[in-house]
Scaffold this active site. Structure first.
Site, PDB file in Angstrom:
ATOM      1  N   CYS A   5       0.811  -1.229   0.000  1.00 20.84           N
ATOM      2  CA  CYS A   5       0.000   0.000   0.000  1.00 20.84           C
ATOM      3  C   CYS A   5       0.841   1.273   0.000  1.00 20.84           C
ATOM      4  O   CYS A   5       0.631   2.176  -0.811  1.00 20.84           O
ATOM      5  CB  CYS A   5      -0.988  -0.013   1.164  1.00 20.84           C
ATOM      6  SG  CYS A   5      -0.248   0.071   2.806  1.00 20.84           S
ATOM      7  N   HIS A  62      -2.645   1.293   6.904  1.00 16.29           N
ATOM      8  CA  HIS A  62      -2.984   1.205   5.486  1.00 16.29           C
ATOM      9  C   HIS A  62      -3.139   2.611   4.909  1.00 16.29           C
ATOM     10  O   HIS A  62      -3.464   3.555   5.629  1.00 16.29           O
ATOM     11  CB  HIS A  62      -4.289   0.418   5.292  1.00 16.29           C
ATOM     12  CG  HIS A  62      -4.572   0.089   3.854  1.00 16.29           C
ATOM     13  ND1 HIS A  62      -3.810  -0.804   3.128  1.00 16.29           N
ATOM     14  CD2 HIS A  62      -5.517   0.555   2.983  1.00 16.29           C
ATOM     15  CE1 HIS A  62      -4.278  -0.897   1.898  1.00 16.29           C
ATOM     16  NE2 HIS A  62      -5.305  -0.074   1.770  1.00 16.29           N
ATOM     17  N   HIS A  75      -5.651   1.941  -4.420  1.00 16.87           N
ATOM     18  CA  HIS A  75      -4.775   1.396  -3.378  1.00 16.87           C
ATOM     19  C   HIS A  75      -4.398  -0.047  -3.696  1.00 16.87           C
ATOM     20  O   HIS A  75      -4.995  -0.692  -4.569  1.00 16.87           O
ATOM     21  CB  HIS A  75      -5.457   1.478  -2.005  1.00 16.87           C
ATOM     22  CG  HIS A  75      -6.587   0.494  -1.817  1.00 16.87           C
ATOM     23  ND1 HIS A  75      -6.822  -0.156  -0.620  1.00 16.87           N
ATOM     24  CD2 HIS A  75      -7.569   0.058  -2.664  1.00 16.87           C
ATOM     25  CE1 HIS A  75      -7.886  -0.951  -0.744  1.00 16.87           C
ATOM     26  NE2 HIS A  75      -8.355  -0.834  -1.959  1.00 16.87           N
TER      27      HIS A  75
END
Length: 366
Positions: free
Chosen positions: A280, A328, A340
């Site tokens: 990520c 994240h 993402h």
């Protein structure tokens, strides 16, 4: 026993095996076998809807367990990436210190050679006092000239010795710094190794859970994941979070979005930062690097070091940080969406910005 009952029992056994239970006191079990071969007059078979409910609840528990395992893997991935980034910085510093040590040693050698030459000259003149030189010279002017040169020589020697002492201190300091950096590098290596073990353990456990499901159950699990994300996104949109959001991307923001969206379809791989795969924060950091704005490597450092902005003020290119531990990150691309790299087993994709728990928004090009 029906196929549906068999699947229900399998799902129940799976959930129990991974210690994922529902609320305390509640449990699921297969129906008790009848006392006789024939069905009891009072017995009634469970309705299809009841079996489906039990199966869904079990799969939902499995989904949450898998989600937690991947979340823990993401936290460990951030720790791994942070250790790797720090190791890279320490390696650069060690190289710089090595160059300083080499240059310092050369300077020290030159100063020591100069000090030795000064000592030899003093030995050659015998260290005769000025008064004696005056009496022996028979020429007062020559004595004064010699005295001036002597004084300058003494000052030069004193300065040389001071430089020599400082050079020795500098060299010792560089060596101590280099030793400390090596120790830090070794500690970082151990942290990286420990984080790697945690990552691999969590991912293997999650994959093992998924692999024990039948194809039909895996499909239903994917549906539950999509439903949970859609429910969260709908709730976020319904809250009016995007009501006043009308930010326009900067040129750098547009370039970052262009880079990130061009990676759609590439697989998530923990610790990866392109060009063939990403995690990520690898995706977001590389997107902004491509836009000419280097940012921290990990989502946690991005949250700590980049400027925070209100959701209502966000614009395409801003980064949305997720979960209380900032484990994240996704890039906002407008219209309530992010791009993402979700997790292992998934590809870079577009998702609802509110499909996960939002911690906040940061701006790389503040």
């Amino acid at each position: 026993m029906s196929k549906r009952s068999t699947m229900t029992m399998a799902a129940v056994a799976l959930v129990c095996a991974v210690t994922v239970l529902t609320a305390p006191g509640a449990a699921f079990a297969a129906p008790a076998p009848p006392a006789s071969p024939g069905p009891s007059p009072s017995a009634s078979a469970p309705s299809p809807s009841a079996s489906a409910t039990v199966e869904t609840k079990d799969l939902e528990a499995v989904r949450k367990k898998i989600e937690k395992l991947y979340h823990d893997a993401a936290v460990a991935t951030d720790a791994y990436n942070a250790a790797e980034e720090k190791a890279d910085q320490q390696s650069v510093e060690i190289v710089k210190l090595a160059r300083k040590i080499a240059a310092g040693q050369e300077r020290l050698d030159r100063l020591e050679a100069g000090a030795a030459a000064a000592a030899r000259e003093q030995y050659r003149t015998g260290g005769v006092p000025r008064e004696a030189q005056f009496l022996l010279s028979g020429d007062p002017q020559q004595f004064l000239d010699n005295a001036g040169r002597m004084h300058q020589g003494q000052l030069a020697t004193k300065n040389l010795l001071q430089q020599l002492e400082q050079a020795q201190k500098d060299l010792a300091g560089y060596a101590a710094d280099a030793s400390a950096k090596w120790k830090d590098l070794e500690q970082g290596r151990k942290k990286k190794a420990a984080a790697k073990k945690r990552i691999e353990k969590q991912i293997k456990e999650a994959q093992a859970l998924e692999s024990r499901l039948e194809q039909k159950e895996r499909e239903r699990l994917a549906e539950l994941e999509a439903e949970a994300a859609e429910k969260a996104q709908t709730a976020w949109l319904s809250s009016g979070a995007l009501k006043d959001v009308d930010g326009t991307a900067t040129q750098a923001g547009k370039e970052a979005v262009r880079y990130a969206t061009a990676q759609i379809g590439k697989p998530y791989v923990w610790g990866a930062e392109g060009p063939k795969s990403f995690d990520c924060s690898g995706l977001t950091s590389q997107a902004w690097a491509a836009a000419g704005t280097p940012i921290p490597r990990t989502s946690q450092e991005q949250w700590k070091r980049l400027k925070h902005v209100d959701v209502k003020d966000m614009r395409p290119g801003d980064l949305i940080i997720y979960f209380a531990d900032a484990s994240h990150v996704g890039m906002y691309i407008g219209d309530g969406s992010i791009v993402h790299a979700p997790r292992p087993g998934r590809d870079v994709t577009v998702a609802g910005a509110g499909s996960m728990e939002i911690l906040g928004v940061v701006r790389p090009d503040a």
